[in-house]
Every structure is written in structure tokens, then in C-alpha cells.
Enzyme design. Structure first.
Site, mmCIF file in Angstrom:
data_model
loop_
_atom_site.group_PDB
_atom_site.id
_atom_site.type_symbol
_atom_site.label_atom_id
_atom_site.label_comp_id
_atom_site.label_asym_id
_atom_site.label_seq_id
_atom_site.Cartn_x
_atom_site.Cartn_y
_atom_site.Cartn_z
ATOM 1 C CB CYS A 210 -26.976 24.435 34.321
ATOM 2 S SG CYS A 210 -26.833 24.947 36.020
ATOM 3 C CD GLU B 149 -21.483 18.514 36.232
ATOM 4 O OE1 GLU B 149 -21.618 17.592 35.382
ATOM 5 O OE2 GLU B 149 -22.397 19.230 36.576
ATOM 6 C CD GLU C 113 -22.601 18.723 32.811
ATOM 7 O OE1 GLU C 113 -23.410 18.123 33.538
ATOM 8 O OE2 GLU C 113 -22.648 19.957 32.619
#
Length: 179
Positions: A65, A110, A112
Site C-alpha cells: 500500500c 488517513e 484516502e
């Protein structure tokens, strides 16, 4: 120079760039990639994130990732990062994308728009110790059960998309999508 990420809107249209850590401190939506590599028996290759990572260190996660660089094609970024993190070179196919947001105990966020890729590979990876501490092949049914029983040992984004990964992989193996 600090790594930069591509800032996007909810339709994945680029709206700017930002330093990676600044984006994770402020929670700006940015483009990401998640790669799932499977062997010929259908097991998925997992990595244990390096304990020194800026978040989620020491947790098990999907094969790779990361984030594409500004002006970098997403598929090219996925292939580059898979080689850099895991020493694996295989053809990748983008299968789906999804957005998620979570806050970590260390205050980082995060947020995303994550492009999910599948690849097929048999063999052992060659880990980059700055990225991963360990690896293992795992059957998807076993991983699904372990995600339910021990979610604290896995990355947030793996748990967030794993049901869709299994659904798409099953469809692909049944001939529902071109491989």
C-alpha cells in the site's frame, strides 16, 4: 525533499499536491494504492508493516500500500511500489476503488481515495526492511475469520475493503471479470 501526495476530490479528480506527512496531519483526501497479490492456490500475500512506519507499524496488511507521486500514472505507481516494498514484479489490474477515513492514536489521519489492484505471483518476496518486517501467504477464508477475531492486528484499510476484495476475486475466478 519530503514525499508528496496527490490531493483529490470525492470523484478522484486532482485538486492539488501536499507533503505526505502534512496531508496525514490535516486529513486531506489524497490518492492511494492498495495491492493484493494472490498465488496459484488463491492465497493472498500479506506484509507485516515495518514497526518504524509513521502509522500502523507492526500491523498485518495487504501485499503493498502506498501513494502515487504527482504526475505518476496510478498503475505505474502500483507496479513501482510493489517492486520497491516487496521485490515482486507481476502484472497488475485495477479492480475497484473506495474512499475511507480514519484517525490513528498518534493523531494522524488517513483520508484516502484508494485504488485497489490485483496481481498473481508465485514465490517468495524480497522485503524492503524500511517497509515490511515480515510476510506470509494466507487463505482468504482464514484471513476473513482472523479479521473478525483479531481486527487490532490488521491495518484499517485492509479490513475496510477485504469483503469487496473477496467478492471481486471470486467473480474474476468464475469468469465474471477479465483477468
Amino acid at each position: 525533499m519530503e514525499d508528496q501526495v496527490i490531493l483529490v476530490d470525492l470523484n478522484d479528480n486532482q485538486v492539488g499536491v501536499a507533503d505526505k506527512m502534512a496531508a496525514h496531519r490535516s486529513g486531506e483526501l489524497h490518492r492511494a494504492i492498495s495491492i493484493f497479490v494472490f498465488d496459484r492456490t488463491g492465497q493472498v500475500l500479506l506484509q507485516k508493516r515495518a514497526s518504524t512506519k509513521y502509522h500502523s507499524g507492526g500491523l498485518w496488511s495487504n501485499t503493498c500500500c502506498s501513494h502515487p507521486r504527482p504526475n505518476e500514472d496510478t498503475t505505474n505507481a502500483a507496479q513501482r511500489r510493489l517492486r520497491e516494498e516487496m521485490g515482486v514484479n507481476c502484472e497488475l489490474q485495477e479492480v475497484f476503488s473506495f474512499a475511507y477515513k480514519t484517525r490513528f492514536d498518534n493523531g494522524l489521519i488517513e483520508n484516502e481515495y484508494d485504488h485497489v489492484f490485483f496481481g498473481d505471483h508465485d514465490g517468495e518476496p524480497v522485503l524492503n526492511p524500511e517497509e515490511a518486517d515480515d510476510w506470509k501467504w494466507m487463505e482468504t477464508k482464514q484471513l476473513a475469520a482472523d479479521l473478525r477475531e483479531h481486527p487490532e492486528t490488521y491495518s484499517f484499510w485492509l479490513a475496510a475493503c477485504f469483503d469487496r476484495v473477496v467478492s471481486f476475486r471470486t467473480s474474476m475466478r468464475a469468469g465474471g471479470l477479465a483477468e
